[in-house]
Write a protein that holds these residues in place. Sequence first.
Motif, short mmCIF file in Angstrom:
data_model
loop_
_atom_site.label_atom_id
_atom_site.label_comp_id
_atom_site.label_asym_id
_atom_site.label_seq_id
_atom_site.Cartn_x
_atom_site.Cartn_y
_atom_site.Cartn_z
N ARG A 52 -8.56 -31.45 -50.94
CA ARG A 52 -8.18 -31.91 -49.55
C ARG A 52 -6.93 -33.14 -49.87
O ARG A 52 -7.16 -33.90 -50.46
N CYS A 53 -5.74 -32.62 -49.60
CA CYS A 53 -4.58 -33.62 -49.64
C CYS A 53 -4.91 -35.02 -49.19
O CYS A 53 -5.48 -34.97 -48.23
N PRO A 54 -4.82 -35.93 -49.88
CA PRO A 54 -5.37 -37.52 -49.28
C PRO A 54 -4.47 -37.74 -48.07
O PRO A 54 -4.84 -38.91 -47.81
N HIS A 55 -3.23 -36.98 -47.77
CA HIS A 55 -2.62 -37.36 -46.49
C HIS A 55 -3.32 -36.79 -45.31
O HIS A 55 -3.68 -37.56 -44.68
N GLU A 56 -3.36 -35.49 -45.15
CA GLU A 56 -4.14 -35.24 -43.91
C GLU A 56 -5.18 -34.05 -44.11
O GLU A 56 -5.57 -33.38 -43.11
N GLY A 57 -5.30 -33.65 -45.46
CA GLY A 57 -6.29 -32.80 -45.65
C GLY A 57 -6.15 -31.47 -46.00
O GLY A 57 -6.89 -30.51 -46.11
N TYR A 58 -4.73 -31.12 -46.00
CA TYR A 58 -4.63 -29.62 -46.38
C TYR A 58 -4.89 -29.26 -47.71
O TYR A 58 -4.82 -29.88 -48.66
N PRO A 59 -5.13 -27.98 -47.76
CA PRO A 59 -5.65 -27.54 -49.29
C PRO A 59 -4.55 -27.61 -50.28
O PRO A 59 -3.54 -26.85 -50.16
N THR A 72 3.00 -30.24 -55.46
CA THR A 72 3.50 -30.57 -54.06
C THR A 72 2.61 -29.93 -53.01
O THR A 72 2.36 -28.90 -53.15
N CYS A 73 2.27 -30.91 -52.11
CA CYS A 73 1.46 -30.27 -50.97
C CYS A 73 2.50 -29.88 -50.03
O CYS A 73 3.51 -30.62 -49.58
N ASN A 74 2.49 -28.62 -49.58
CA ASN A 74 3.52 -28.04 -48.88
C ASN A 74 3.34 -28.65 -47.45
O ASN A 74 4.60 -28.21 -46.76
N TRP A 75 2.44 -29.10 -46.95
CA TRP A 75 2.51 -29.38 -45.60
C TRP A 75 3.73 -30.57 -45.06
O TRP A 75 4.26 -30.46 -44.34
N HIS A 76 3.72 -31.69 -45.93
CA HIS A 76 4.33 -32.63 -45.78
C HIS A 76 5.20 -33.20 -46.96
O HIS A 76 5.77 -34.14 -47.03
N ASN A 77 5.02 -32.17 -48.10
CA ASN A 77 5.99 -32.63 -49.13
C ASN A 77 5.47 -33.57 -50.13
O ASN A 77 6.13 -34.27 -50.93
S1 FES Z 1 -1.40 -32.65 -45.89
FE1 FES Z 1 -0.50 -33.01 -47.54
S2 FES Z 1 1.50 -33.80 -47.43
FE2 FES Z 1 0.40 -33.92 -45.33
#
Ligand code: FES
Length: 544
Positions: A52-59, A72-77
Motif C-alpha cells: 500500500r503506497c504510503p501516500h494514498e494506499g494504491y497498490p 514509481t507509484c503510478n497513481w501520483h508518481n
Molecule cells: S497513491 Fe501512490 S503516489 Fe499517490
Amino acid sequence: MPDKPLTSGVAEWTRAVELDRLQPSRPIAVKLGGKHIALFLHQGEILACNNRCPHEGYPLVEGVLDADCVLTCNWHNWKFDLKTGATIYGGDNLRIYPVKAEDGAVWLDTHDPPAAERIERALQHLDQAMAEYDTARIARELARLGTAGATPELALVRAIQGTHARLRDGMTHAYAAADAWLRLRDTLAGETPRLACATEALVYIAFDTLREKTYPFAAERAPWNAEDFAAAIESQDEDRAAALLNGALAQGLHFADLEPALAEAALAHYNDFGHTLIYLMHVRRLIERLGTELEKPLLLAWLRSLIFATREDLLPDFRRYAEAFAAWPASARPGNANPGMLPGPDAFEGQSVRDVLNATLAGAGNAPLDLYFALMEASARHLLRFDERHALRTDNSVANNVGWLDFSHALTFGHALRQQCARQPHLWPQGLLQLALFVGRNSGYLDPNLAAQTAIREWAVPDETAFHERAIATIVDHGVGLPIFPAHWLKTWGAVRDEVAAGLPAGARTAMLAAVNRLLAVRFKQRHALRTAHQALGFVGKED
Ligand code: FES
C-alpha cells in the motif's frame, strides 16, 4: 532520507511464496498476517515492501521498477528507493521488509518494531511534514503516532519546542488554537474528528512557521524581579525581559509564580487588540496540559509577542483610556465596592469610545462582574448588529479595515479577562476599561437599521445541546483555507460555551449564544485583492 531499518525486536520469518513464482517482470502481492506486501525480483535480488503506497494506499505491485531500483507509484508518481524505502519524490517513506530465500521459498521478516521506535519515527516524519506544510501527511503521521500508542500531546510538545523561536513576532494564534483544538478533541468520541482536531493544532503551527528561520532568544539569566520585568517590557527590551524569565525558571520558579507579573504586563496597555491576555490564558492551559518543560519556550514566545505588541492606547482613538484608568475611583477597587448605578448593555451599545469609557467609569462602584456582564452583552449585540458590508467592501480606507474578528475578539478578550481576574481581582479596572475600548471601537460599524433584539431573535439558540453539536460539526469540518478563521470560530465558540458554564445573566447568555451562532454562519472573505490594490494606489499616489 531513508529511515533506519526497523530491525529491533525478534524477527518473525514467515514463508511468503514459492521462489520460482517470482519473476523479474512479475511482482507478486501477498497478504501475511494482515499485512499487504509486494515482492519484486530485481537483478537477482528479492525485495519486499508494503504494497500500500504510503501516500494514498494504491497498490505498489502495479508500479514500475526501473533499472536503478526506483519504484514509481503510478497513481501520483511518488518514487521510492526500493532497497531502503527512502522516498525520492513524494513524502512518506515506504516500509520495506527483510527478505531471505530458504527451502525454495521467499521468507519475510514481518515483525513490527517496538512502539517506541515507531513513535520516534512518526515524530521525525511529522517534523518533515510540518516543514513542508503537508497537511495530509501531518494527519497520517499523527494517525501513525496514535497507532503506536502515543498521544498528539507528544507531537505538540515537540512542535512547540521546535518552532517557538521561529515565530518572528512571537506567539501567534497557532499555539493558542492548539490549546483550543486539543480541548475540543477531549470532548469528542469519534476517531476521525479527534484526529482532525489534533491535525488542525499542528497544521496551524506549521502554517505560521513555514520557511521561517530561527530568531534566537537571549540566553543570559538575570535574577527574577517583577519590577525589572515590567520595566523591560515597557521599554520593549526583549533581551532584558528574556534574561529575567530565564533567571526565574533557572531559580526554580514556575508559571504560577510568574503569572501575576505576566498578567500585569499583558494589561499594562490596551495591547495588540487584547491578544497578549488571550494568549496568556492559553499558555497557562498548555503548560497545565503539556508540562513544565514547555514553560520556557511558551513564555519566551509569549514575551516576544508582548514586546512587539501594538500599544493601541497610545493611538488618538484610545488615548482617553489612560485618563479613565487614572480616574477609576480607589474606593471602587475590589473589596471596597460602593455600589452605584449599574449601567446596562444599553448604556454601551452603539456608543463611542469616549462614551463607553465614561459609562464604565460611572459604573465603577459596582461589582466588577456585573459591569463585565453588561459589557459582554454589549459586545455580543455588536457582533449581532455588525454590518457585514464593512467586511466585504473594497473601497474603504485602511483605518476602516474591519471584519468579523474585530467583533469576536471582544468576546474572547472578555473571556480571558474573566479568567484572569478570577485569579487576580485587582486587574478588573484596567480589564473592564479595555473591554470598553473594544465595545466603543466597534460601534461605528453596526447596521443602524438592525435592532439588537431583532438580531437576537433571528440568531437565538433555543436548544443549546443541539446548537453545540452543530457548532462542533461546523468547526471540525470547517472547509476554510486560512487557519486563522476556523481558529476564531473555535475560540469564540469555546469562550461563549465556557462563559455560559461559568454563569451569565439571562440577557448576556442569550445574546452571546446568538452572537456565536451568527459568527458560525459567516462565510469569511479571507483575502481582499481589490481592497488591497485600492489602498495601495491611494497610498502611493500621495507619496512624496
Ligand atoms: S497513491 Fe501512490 S503516489 Fe499517490
